[in-house]
Design a protein around this motif. Structure first.
Motif, PDB file in Angstrom:
ATOM      1  N   THR A  56     -19.576  31.040   4.210  1.00  0.00           N
ATOM      2  CA  THR A  56     -18.245  30.720   4.701  1.00  0.00           C
ATOM      3  C   THR A  56     -18.284  30.845   6.218  1.00  0.00           C
ATOM      4  N   THR A 109     -14.023  32.902  10.939  1.00  0.00           N
ATOM      5  CA  THR A 109     -12.682  32.511  11.376  1.00  0.00           C
ATOM      6  C   THR A 109     -12.641  32.499  12.905  1.00  0.00           C
ATOM      7  N   GLN A 110     -11.555  31.970  13.462  1.00  0.00           N
ATOM      8  CA  GLN A 110     -11.408  31.933  14.917  1.00  0.00           C
ATOM      9  C   GLN A 110     -11.432  33.346  15.496  1.00  0.00           C
ATOM     10  N   LYS A 111     -10.804  34.285  14.815  1.00  0.00           N
ATOM     11  CA  LYS A 111     -10.762  35.670  15.280  1.00  0.00           C
ATOM     12  C   LYS A 111     -12.177  36.263  15.293  1.00  0.00           C
ATOM     13  N   GLU A 112     -12.944  36.026  14.224  1.00  0.00           N
ATOM     14  CA  GLU A 112     -14.315  36.530  14.155  1.00  0.00           C
ATOM     15  C   GLU A 112     -15.188  35.899  15.232  1.00  0.00           C
ATOM     16  N   ARG A 113     -15.000  34.606  15.473  1.00  0.00           N
ATOM     17  CA  ARG A 113     -15.775  33.917  16.519  1.00  0.00           C
ATOM     18  C   ARG A 113     -15.461  34.496  17.890  1.00  0.00           C
TER      19      ARG A 113
END
Length: 83
Positions: free
Chosen positions: A44, A47-51
């Motif tokens: 998967t 997410t934008q936050k993880e990136r």
């Protein structure tokens, strides 16, 4: 003098690597081996936050500053900046 500096930096890196290897040898094998993943597990995308978190960690993390310092020290010891 620059050869002595480069030799001392190399010796320090070698000593650090040997210490880390010794510490890894003292760990239980369960901590060293990679976790088992079922074949059904799928990738998967982050997410934008993880990136954003990864970007900030790689840009402003401790290792980035240590790497920049080491590279700067080596280039200064060589007395020839990379252009």
């Amino acid at each position: 003098m620059s050869r002595n500096l480069i030799a001392s930096i190399g010796a320090g890196l070698l000593l650090t690597a040997s210490c880390l290897a010794q510490q890894a040898a003292n760990l239980p094998s369960a901590l060293i081996t990679s976790p088992r993943v079922s074949p059904a597990a799928q990738y998967t995308s982050p997410t934008q936050k993880e990136r954003l978190q990864i970007y900030v960690r790689h840009t402003f993390g401790v290792y980035s500053f240590v790497e920049a310092g080491m590279r700067g020290g080596i280039e200064q010891a060589r007395d020839s900046p990379d252009r």
